[in-house]
Write a protein that holds these residues in place. Sequence first.
Motif, PDB file in Angstrom:
ATOM      1  N   THR A  21      -6.731   3.048   2.127  1.00  0.00           N
ATOM      2  CA  THR A  21      -5.668   1.459   1.944  1.00  0.00           C
ATOM      3  C   THR A  21      -5.554   0.555   3.161  1.00  0.00           C
ATOM      4  OG1 THR A  21      -3.654   3.666   1.204  1.00  0.00           O
ATOM      5  CG2 THR A  21      -2.405   2.068   2.060  1.00  0.00           C
ATOM      6  N   LEU A  22      -5.313   0.454   4.239  1.00  0.00           N
ATOM      7  CA  LEU A  22      -5.798   0.083   5.545  1.00  0.00           C
ATOM      8  C   LEU A  22      -6.571  -1.650   5.224  1.00  0.00           C
ATOM      9  CD1 LEU A  22      -5.276   2.000   9.181  1.00  0.00           C
ATOM     10  CD2 LEU A  22      -3.760   0.615   7.960  1.00  0.00           C
ATOM     11  N   LEU A  23      -7.854  -0.478   4.575  1.00  0.00           N
ATOM     12  CA  LEU A  23      -8.719  -1.280   4.073  1.00  0.00           C
ATOM     13  C   LEU A  23      -9.047  -2.847   3.548  1.00  0.00           C
ATOM     14  CD1 LEU A  23     -12.340  -2.385   4.884  1.00  0.00           C
ATOM     15  CD2 LEU A  23     -13.205  -0.392   2.790  1.00  0.00           C
ATOM     16  N   TYR A  24      -8.109  -2.391   2.034  1.00  0.00           N
ATOM     17  CA  TYR A  24      -7.509  -3.560   1.717  1.00  0.00           C
ATOM     18  C   TYR A  24      -6.780  -4.504   2.021  1.00  0.00           C
ATOM     19  CZ  TYR A  24      -3.556  -1.397  -1.074  1.00  0.00           C
ATOM     20  OH  TYR A  24      -2.363  -0.769  -1.577  1.00  0.00           O
ATOM     21  N   ASP A  25      -6.426  -4.593   3.103  1.00  0.00           N
ATOM     22  CA  ASP A  25      -4.988  -4.749   4.484  1.00  0.00           C
ATOM     23  C   ASP A  25      -3.647  -5.665   3.187  1.00  0.00           C
ATOM     24  OD1 ASP A  25      -5.036  -5.870   6.432  1.00  0.00           O
ATOM     25  OD2 ASP A  25      -5.339  -7.600   6.197  1.00  0.00           O
ATOM     26  N   PRO A  26      -3.391  -4.517   2.798  1.00  0.00           N
ATOM     27  CA  PRO A  26      -1.991  -5.385   2.142  1.00  0.00           C
ATOM     28  C   PRO A  26      -1.153  -5.300   3.047  1.00  0.00           C
ATOM     29  CG  PRO A  26      -1.737  -2.230   2.370  1.00  0.00           C
ATOM     30  CD  PRO A  26      -3.640  -3.113   2.944  1.00  0.00           C
ATOM     31  N   PRO A  27      -0.221  -6.499   2.878  1.00  0.00           N
ATOM     32  CA  PRO A  27       0.916  -6.643   4.365  1.00  0.00           C
ATOM     33  C   PRO A  27       2.221  -5.534   4.608  1.00  0.00           C
ATOM     34  CG  PRO A  27       1.086  -8.475   2.166  1.00  0.00           C
ATOM     35  CD  PRO A  27       0.424  -7.343   1.454  1.00  0.00           C
ATOM     36  N   ILE A  28       2.165  -4.442   3.482  1.00  0.00           N
ATOM     37  CA  ILE A  28       3.169  -3.179   4.120  1.00  0.00           C
ATOM     38  C   ILE A  28       3.089  -1.833   3.324  1.00  0.00           C
ATOM     39  CG2 ILE A  28       4.476  -3.768   2.153  1.00  0.00           C
ATOM     40  CD1 ILE A  28       7.143  -2.910   3.489  1.00  0.00           C
ATOM     41  N   ILE A  29       2.775  -1.479   3.651  1.00  0.00           N
ATOM     42  CA  ILE A  29       2.238   0.045   3.917  1.00  0.00           C
ATOM     43  C   ILE A  29       3.432   1.541   3.706  1.00  0.00           C
ATOM     44  CG2 ILE A  29       0.416   2.232   4.400  1.00  0.00           C
ATOM     45  CD1 ILE A  29      -1.201  -0.448   5.374  1.00  0.00           C
ATOM     46  N   LEU A  49     -14.537   2.693  -0.230  1.00  0.00           N
ATOM     47  CA  LEU A  49     -14.307   0.735  -0.607  1.00  0.00           C
ATOM     48  C   LEU A  49     -13.859   0.582  -1.812  1.00  0.00           C
ATOM     49  CD1 LEU A  49     -18.146   0.398   0.339  1.00  0.00           C
ATOM     50  CD2 LEU A  49     -16.427  -0.859   1.968  1.00  0.00           C
ATOM     51  N   PHE A  50     -13.542   1.777  -2.604  1.00  0.00           N
ATOM     52  CA  PHE A  50     -12.439   1.576  -3.971  1.00  0.00           C
ATOM     53  C   PHE A  50     -12.016   0.532  -4.319  1.00  0.00           C
ATOM     54  CE2 PHE A  50     -10.580   3.582  -7.567  1.00  0.00           C
ATOM     55  CZ  PHE A  50     -11.076   2.890  -8.464  1.00  0.00           C
ATOM     56  N   PRO A  51     -10.898   0.507  -3.620  1.00  0.00           N
ATOM     57  CA  PRO A  51     -10.239  -0.735  -3.536  1.00  0.00           C
ATOM     58  C   PRO A  51     -10.644  -2.002  -3.771  1.00  0.00           C
ATOM     59  CG  PRO A  51      -9.193   0.861  -2.367  1.00  0.00           C
ATOM     60  CD  PRO A  51     -10.709   0.938  -2.283  1.00  0.00           C
ATOM     61  N   LEU A  52     -11.552  -2.590  -2.998  1.00  0.00           N
ATOM     62  CA  LEU A  52     -12.208  -3.529  -2.846  1.00  0.00           C
ATOM     63  C   LEU A  52     -13.036  -3.708  -3.812  1.00  0.00           C
ATOM     64  CD1 LEU A  52     -13.937  -3.891   1.175  1.00  0.00           C
ATOM     65  CD2 LEU A  52     -11.303  -4.336   0.408  1.00  0.00           C
ATOM     66  N   GLU A  53     -13.763  -2.774  -4.413  1.00  0.00           N
ATOM     67  CA  GLU A  53     -14.481  -3.195  -5.786  1.00  0.00           C
ATOM     68  C   GLU A  53     -13.490  -3.235  -7.206  1.00  0.00           C
ATOM     69  OE1 GLU A  53     -16.104   0.846  -6.724  1.00  0.00           O
ATOM     70  OE2 GLU A  53     -17.242   0.383  -4.366  1.00  0.00           O
ATOM     71  N   GLY A  86       0.593  -1.125   0.099  1.00  0.00           N
ATOM     72  CA  GLY A  86       0.207   0.178  -0.044  1.00  0.00           C
ATOM     73  C   GLY A  86       0.468   1.175  -0.241  1.00  0.00           C
ATOM     74  N   TYR A  87       0.339   2.554  -0.557  1.00  0.00           N
ATOM     75  CA  TYR A  87       1.256   3.857  -0.997  1.00  0.00           C
ATOM     76  C   TYR A  87       0.873   4.610  -0.719  1.00  0.00           C
ATOM     77  CZ  TYR A  87       5.083   6.568  -2.784  1.00  0.00           C
ATOM     78  OH  TYR A  87       5.792   6.684  -3.126  1.00  0.00           O
ATOM     79  N   VAL A  88       0.496   5.110   0.945  1.00  0.00           N
ATOM     80  CA  VAL A  88      -0.071   6.970   1.566  1.00  0.00           C
ATOM     81  C   VAL A  88       0.454   7.904   0.562  1.00  0.00           C
ATOM     82  CG1 VAL A  88      -0.981   7.608   2.967  1.00  0.00           C
ATOM     83  CG2 VAL A  88      -1.326   5.237   3.068  1.00  0.00           C
ATOM     84  N   THR A  89       0.533   8.489   0.071  1.00  0.00           N
ATOM     85  CA  THR A  89       0.914   9.371  -0.830  1.00  0.00           C
ATOM     86  C   THR A  89       0.984  11.085   0.311  1.00  0.00           C
ATOM     87  OG1 THR A  89      -0.165  10.292  -2.914  1.00  0.00           O
ATOM     88  CG2 THR A  89       1.568   8.686  -3.278  1.00  0.00           C
ATOM     89  N   GLN A  90       1.880  11.969  -0.248  1.00  0.00           N
ATOM     90  CA  GLN A  90       1.145  13.387   0.182  1.00  0.00           C
ATOM     91  C   GLN A  90       0.226  13.999   0.000  1.00  0.00           C
ATOM     92  OE1 GLN A  90       4.810  16.167  -0.480  1.00  0.00           O
ATOM     93  NE2 GLN A  90       6.145  14.554  -0.517  1.00  0.00           N
ATOM     94  N   GLU A  91      -0.523  13.574  -1.433  1.00  0.00           N
ATOM     95  CA  GLU A  91      -2.129  14.037  -2.157  1.00  0.00           C
ATOM     96  C   GLU A  91      -2.854  12.912  -1.499  1.00  0.00           C
ATOM     97  OE1 GLU A  91      -2.622  16.318  -2.798  1.00  0.00           O
ATOM     98  OE2 GLU A  91      -0.656  17.727  -3.444  1.00  0.00           O
TER      99      GLU A  91
END
Length: 264
Positions: free
Chosen positions: A162-170, A112-116, A93-98
């Motif tokens: 980002t947390l919702l789709y549960d990637p191993p690393i963020i 919910l978008f990543p789950l879709e 997962g990647y949380v950027t400045q924007e």
Amino acid sequence: MEEPLLRVQDVGKFFPPRERNAQPFWIIRGLTFTVAEGEFVTMIGPSGAGKSTLLNLIAQVDTPSEGEIAFRGRTISSPRSTVLRPGFDRQIGYVTQEDNLLPWRTTLDNVLFPLELRGGADAQGRARAGELMAAVGLAGFERHYPHELSGGMRKRCALIRTLLYDPPIILMDEPFGALDAQTRAQLQEDLLRLWSMRRKTIIFVTHDIAEAIVLGDRTLILSRPPTRIAGAHSIALPRPRDVHAAARQEGFAALHDAIREQVR
């Protein structure tokens, strides 16, 4: 010895010269570190140290010029990589400045978008979204659009997405940098609360030494280019942490001074 979740080994990245007969510019070279499963690693360095470049290499947005990056013992990126796989099949997962919220979707729909994209948001996914939104004070704002939210609320939405789709690393690239001090402190509390619920592996880049200390299990200090690891400090402050009281705890001031000297 247990295999680390992520291994960055002798990684380098250069940019081609802009002028004839000039040498390439190495932004990163000889960079080596590991990250354990469930570890919260903060990363700090001077401006221009290649922090965002490093996250892009880990996320497979770009490839290294030398060295390799391994995930759970498997090489996922090296100069021999011929195909970029951004996010490595939703493993990173990647949380950027924007916040990158979609303006035509509500808060809940953005979350919910990543789950879709993965095939659909089932009842369990929606319940988890509600749990995370409630944990950071977004309950009641499910049907609001991004332009109706404050900057801090938009950041919370992006983090939960980002947390919702549960990637191993963020990976987090200065996500709170543009916010005022009060909102920033609240988001730090929110992040620690969310992290304690699942103990996701996080690499968090920041310019703020206090933020690096209050959030992390360990902080890595990057040198000036060509960037390498200039120092590493384990952070022994007990958890759960009070963001507002951390600076008064024993050992905080000494650690802050040591990091500041290395960043210089």
